[in-house]
Design a protein around this motif. Structure first.
Motif, PDB file in Angstrom:
ATOM      1  N   ARG A 145       0.789  -1.612  -0.327  1.00  0.00           N
ATOM      2  CA  ARG A 145       0.006   0.236  -0.315  1.00  0.00           C
ATOM      3  C   ARG A 145       1.131   1.074  -0.409  1.00  0.00           C
ATOM      4  O   ARG A 145       1.222   1.694   1.026  1.00  0.00           O
ATOM      5  CB  ARG A 145      -0.956  -0.248   1.314  1.00  0.00           C
ATOM      6  N   PRO A 146       1.044   1.754  -0.624  1.00  0.00           N
ATOM      7  CA  PRO A 146       1.408   3.185  -1.219  1.00  0.00           C
ATOM      8  C   PRO A 146       1.214   4.222  -0.137  1.00  0.00           C
ATOM      9  O   PRO A 146       0.155   4.411   0.030  1.00  0.00           O
ATOM     10  CB  PRO A 146       1.410   3.694  -2.368  1.00  0.00           C
ATOM     11  N   LEU A 147       2.103   4.833   0.518  1.00  0.00           N
ATOM     12  CA  LEU A 147       1.764   6.305   1.254  1.00  0.00           C
ATOM     13  C   LEU A 147       2.580   7.644   0.577  1.00  0.00           C
ATOM     14  O   LEU A 147       4.234   7.975   1.373  1.00  0.00           O
ATOM     15  CB  LEU A 147       2.802   5.648   2.649  1.00  0.00           C
ATOM     16  N   PRO A 148       2.107   8.009  -0.087  1.00  0.00           N
ATOM     17  CA  PRO A 148       2.970   9.033  -0.935  1.00  0.00           C
ATOM     18  C   PRO A 148       3.162   9.940   0.245  1.00  0.00           C
ATOM     19  O   PRO A 148       1.776  11.018   0.897  1.00  0.00           O
ATOM     20  CB  PRO A 148       2.048   9.527  -2.327  1.00  0.00           C
ATOM     21  N   VAL A 149       3.829  10.960  -0.348  1.00  0.00           N
ATOM     22  CA  VAL A 149       4.084  12.331   0.557  1.00  0.00           C
ATOM     23  C   VAL A 149       3.923  13.726  -0.950  1.00  0.00           C
ATOM     24  O   VAL A 149       3.648  12.859  -1.800  1.00  0.00           O
ATOM     25  CB  VAL A 149       5.864  12.672   1.266  1.00  0.00           C
ATOM     26  N   GLY A 150       3.906  14.805  -0.439  1.00  0.00           N
ATOM     27  CA  GLY A 150       2.837  15.911  -1.359  1.00  0.00           C
ATOM     28  C   GLY A 150       4.993  15.984  -1.827  1.00  0.00           C
ATOM     29  O   GLY A 150       6.155  16.179  -1.893  1.00  0.00           O
ATOM     30  N   ALA A 151       4.453  16.016  -3.501  1.00  0.00           N
ATOM     31  CA  ALA A 151       5.049  16.857  -4.229  1.00  0.00           C
ATOM     32  C   ALA A 151       6.894  17.402  -4.377  1.00  0.00           C
ATOM     33  O   ALA A 151       7.794  17.595  -4.327  1.00  0.00           O
ATOM     34  CB  ALA A 151       4.277  17.167  -6.226  1.00  0.00           C
ATOM     35  N   VAL A 175       2.480   4.147  -9.084  1.00  0.00           N
ATOM     36  CA  VAL A 175       1.514   3.622  -8.225  1.00  0.00           C
ATOM     37  C   VAL A 175       0.776   3.949  -8.922  1.00  0.00           C
ATOM     38  O   VAL A 175       0.995   3.886  -9.793  1.00  0.00           O
ATOM     39  CB  VAL A 175       1.472   5.050  -7.205  1.00  0.00           C
ATOM     40  N   TYR A 176      -0.558   3.976  -8.529  1.00  0.00           N
ATOM     41  CA  TYR A 176      -1.636   3.716  -9.834  1.00  0.00           C
ATOM     42  C   TYR A 176      -1.633   4.486 -10.454  1.00  0.00           C
ATOM     43  O   TYR A 176      -2.320   5.417  -9.463  1.00  0.00           O
ATOM     44  CB  TYR A 176      -3.441   2.925  -8.422  1.00  0.00           C
ATOM     45  N   GLY A 177      -1.811   4.453 -11.407  1.00  0.00           N
ATOM     46  CA  GLY A 177      -2.339   5.434 -12.475  1.00  0.00           C
ATOM     47  C   GLY A 177      -0.419   6.146 -12.824  1.00  0.00           C
ATOM     48  O   GLY A 177      -0.608   7.560 -13.150  1.00  0.00           O
ATOM     49  N   GLY A 178       0.434   5.994 -12.389  1.00  0.00           N
ATOM     50  CA  GLY A 178       0.843   6.991 -12.528  1.00  0.00           C
ATOM     51  C   GLY A 178       2.751   7.043 -11.153  1.00  0.00           C
ATOM     52  O   GLY A 178       2.744   5.783 -11.497  1.00  0.00           O
ATOM     53  N   PHE A 179       3.216   7.875 -11.061  1.00  0.00           N
ATOM     54  CA  PHE A 179       4.449   8.247  -9.826  1.00  0.00           C
ATOM     55  C   PHE A 179       4.323   9.011  -9.231  1.00  0.00           C
ATOM     56  O   PHE A 179       3.187   9.644  -9.140  1.00  0.00           O
ATOM     57  CB  PHE A 179       5.530   8.562 -11.092  1.00  0.00           C
ATOM     58  N   ALA A 180       4.728   8.966  -8.405  1.00  0.00           N
ATOM     59  CA  ALA A 180       4.625   9.398  -6.675  1.00  0.00           C
ATOM     60  C   ALA A 180       6.313   9.385  -6.023  1.00  0.00           C
ATOM     61  O   ALA A 180       6.942   8.582  -6.278  1.00  0.00           O
ATOM     62  CB  ALA A 180       3.847   9.158  -6.052  1.00  0.00           C
ATOM     63  N   ARG A 181       5.663  10.397  -4.753  1.00  0.00           N
ATOM     64  CA  ARG A 181       7.034  10.022  -4.213  1.00  0.00           C
ATOM     65  C   ARG A 181       6.858   9.946  -2.293  1.00  0.00           C
ATOM     66  O   ARG A 181       5.914   9.998  -2.421  1.00  0.00           O
ATOM     67  CB  ARG A 181       8.071  11.158  -4.311  1.00  0.00           C
ATOM     68  N   GLY A 182       7.315   8.679  -1.680  1.00  0.00           N
ATOM     69  CA  GLY A 182       7.048   8.298  -1.085  1.00  0.00           C
ATOM     70  C   GLY A 182       7.437   7.217  -0.215  1.00  0.00           C
ATOM     71  O   GLY A 182       8.889   6.487  -0.280  1.00  0.00           O
ATOM     72  N   SER A 231     -10.637   3.702   7.620  1.00  0.00           N
ATOM     73  CA  SER A 231     -11.825   3.260   7.675  1.00  0.00           C
ATOM     74  C   SER A 231     -13.073   4.803   9.389  1.00  0.00           C
ATOM     75  O   SER A 231     -14.246   3.974   9.033  1.00  0.00           O
ATOM     76  CB  SER A 231     -13.494   1.791   7.403  1.00  0.00           C
ATOM     77  N   TYR A 232     -11.921   4.638   9.476  1.00  0.00           N
ATOM     78  CA  TYR A 232     -12.026   5.344  11.306  1.00  0.00           C
ATOM     79  C   TYR A 232     -11.848   5.860  12.025  1.00  0.00           C
ATOM     80  O   TYR A 232     -10.465   5.978  10.937  1.00  0.00           O
ATOM     81  CB  TYR A 232     -12.719   3.653  11.997  1.00  0.00           C
ATOM     82  N   GLY A 233     -11.896   6.426  12.429  1.00  0.00           N
ATOM     83  CA  GLY A 233     -11.379   8.298  12.781  1.00  0.00           C
ATOM     84  C   GLY A 233      -9.545   7.682  13.679  1.00  0.00           C
ATOM     85  O   GLY A 233     -10.145   6.088  15.037  1.00  0.00           O
ATOM     86  N   GLY A 234      -8.791   7.555  13.477  1.00  0.00           N
ATOM     87  CA  GLY A 234      -7.907   7.474  14.055  1.00  0.00           C
ATOM     88  C   GLY A 234      -7.083   5.969  13.220  1.00  0.00           C
ATOM     89  O   GLY A 234      -6.427   5.690  13.628  1.00  0.00           O
ATOM     90  N   GLY A 235      -8.225   5.623  12.425  1.00  0.00           N
ATOM     91  CA  GLY A 235      -7.317   4.800  11.308  1.00  0.00           C
ATOM     92  C   GLY A 235      -5.529   5.134  10.759  1.00  0.00           C
ATOM     93  O   GLY A 235      -5.422   6.360  10.718  1.00  0.00           O
ATOM     94  N   LEU A 236      -5.436   4.633   9.745  1.00  0.00           N
ATOM     95  CA  LEU A 236      -4.209   4.515   8.533  1.00  0.00           C
ATOM     96  C   LEU A 236      -4.576   5.485   7.290  1.00  0.00           C
ATOM     97  O   LEU A 236      -4.909   5.214   6.644  1.00  0.00           O
ATOM     98  CB  LEU A 236      -4.159   3.228   8.297  1.00  0.00           C
ATOM     99  N   SER A 237      -4.370   6.523   8.006  1.00  0.00           N
ATOM    100  CA  SER A 237      -4.789   8.123   6.884  1.00  0.00           C
ATOM    101  C   SER A 237      -3.941   8.001   6.207  1.00  0.00           C
ATOM    102  O   SER A 237      -2.304   7.719   6.294  1.00  0.00           O
ATOM    103  CB  SER A 237      -5.100   8.746   7.642  1.00  0.00           C
ATOM    104  N   PRO A 238      -3.436   9.264   5.141  1.00  0.00           N
ATOM    105  CA  PRO A 238      -2.860   9.807   5.037  1.00  0.00           C
ATOM    106  C   PRO A 238      -1.147   9.913   5.295  1.00  0.00           C
ATOM    107  O   PRO A 238      -2.174  10.125   6.393  1.00  0.00           O
ATOM    108  CB  PRO A 238      -3.046  10.453   3.605  1.00  0.00           C
ATOM    109  N   LEU A 239      -0.324  10.112   5.419  1.00  0.00           N
ATOM    110  CA  LEU A 239       0.419  10.464   6.149  1.00  0.00           C
ATOM    111  C   LEU A 239       0.908  12.046   6.804  1.00  0.00           C
ATOM    112  O   LEU A 239       0.862  12.983   5.944  1.00  0.00           O
ATOM    113  CB  LEU A 239       2.155  10.807   5.632  1.00  0.00           C
ATOM    114  N   PRO A 240       0.839  12.205   7.388  1.00  0.00           N
ATOM    115  CA  PRO A 240       0.152  13.613   8.320  1.00  0.00           C
ATOM    116  C   PRO A 240       1.980  14.494   7.498  1.00  0.00           C
ATOM    117  O   PRO A 240       3.021  14.110   7.764  1.00  0.00           O
ATOM    118  CB  PRO A 240       0.583  14.142   9.686  1.00  0.00           C
ATOM    119  N   ALA A 241       1.665  15.856   8.130  1.00  0.00           N
ATOM    120  CA  ALA A 241       2.759  16.938   7.342  1.00  0.00           C
ATOM    121  C   ALA A 241       4.408  15.984   8.531  1.00  0.00           C
ATOM    122  O   ALA A 241       5.264  16.987   7.214  1.00  0.00           O
ATOM    123  CB  ALA A 241       2.613  18.328   7.596  1.00  0.00           C
ATOM    124  N   TRP A 242       3.684  16.238   9.834  1.00  0.00           N
ATOM    125  CA  TRP A 242       5.289  16.039  10.265  1.00  0.00           C
ATOM    126  C   TRP A 242       5.680  14.238  10.423  1.00  0.00           C
ATOM    127  O   TRP A 242       6.105  13.956  11.480  1.00  0.00           O
ATOM    128  CB  TRP A 242       4.510  16.549  11.833  1.00  0.00           C
TER     129      TRP A 242
END
Length: 241
Positions: free
Chosen positions: A63-69, A81-88, A201-212
């Protein structure tokens, strides 16, 4: 979903859970990075996930965990990643049919899935059927799973088994199985997609990586904590079912 400095502020705790004394931010960060803290996390994860218990069907996927470009994170690497490339980064998981994760690893996004999968297989020593997508179609992985008495099944590439180089007998057997019931059984591979979906699927789950959350050690700790929450929630839901 808060930075570590948030946990060192007594105002963020209710009267029931407010500790009498809290470490400073620097003390807390040093403790979190220490080996004792890692051992505690591993022990809690093993207890909640029952990682030593296997099921007849198992799955391997990433499962990819991308960061901002524009992220300056030097350890976040580009990858497909699905549909192209990313960093992370990427979460590699060996999951059981009941949603538990027997073994996992977090690497940069450009690390080969086959290489990490081989390490996960050696850690779990699977005995049953192991399903994976076409990215894991490798004779080394077929032989590795067979070493422990298991059977790997992946989709076939065009012309699979027709080359003149060494062919794994276990991979050839899987190729032959596609003319029989393999296609019907392989539909169960969608279970790992549900597992990845349930993690978020729930609060506090494995969401996208926070900025910190940047840098491989911190990403691994953050993902590990999220997977502990996931297994605690999974155990609670089954206990009340």
């Amino acid at each position: 979903d808060r930075p570590m400095s948030w946990a060192c502020n007594r105002d963020n705790y209710t009267s029931l859970f407010r500790p009498r004394k809290l470490p400073s931010v620097s003390q807390f960060c040093r403790r979190v990075q220490g080996s004792r803290f890692q051992m505690i996390l591993q022990a809690v994860y093993k207890e909640l996930s029952r990682s030593d218990e296997q099921t007849v069907l198992s799955f391997i996927d990433g499962r990819p965990l991308p960061v901002g470009a524009c992220s300056k994170d030097p350890q976040a690497r580009p990858g497909r990643v699905y549909g192209g490339f990313a960093r992370g980064y990427k979460l590699h998981a060996f999951t059981a049919n009941d949603g538990r994760i027997n073994a996992w690893s977090v690497t940069a996004l450009n690390v080969s899935e086959k290489k990490v999968a081989e390490e996960l297989i050696r850690h779990v020593s699977p005995k049953g059927l192991v399903f994976a997508d076409g990215n894991y179609d490798s004779y080394k992985l077929y032989d590795c799973v067979a070493t422990y008495g298991g059977h790997l099944l992946t989709p076939n590439r065009t012309g699979a088994g027709l080359g003149h180089r060494r062919q794994s007998p276990h991979r050839l057997a899987a190729i032959a199985a596609w003319s029989g019931m393999a296609g019907y059984v392989y539909k169960e591979r969608s279970s790992i997609e549900r597992t990845f979906g349930n993690q978020s699927s729930y609060g506090g789950g494995l969401s996208p990586l926070p900025a910190w959350v940047r840098g491989l050690p911190r990403v691994r700790r953050w993902v590990g904590a999220k997977l502990i929450f996931y297994h605690a929630r999974l155990a609670l839901r089954r206990a009340t079912a």
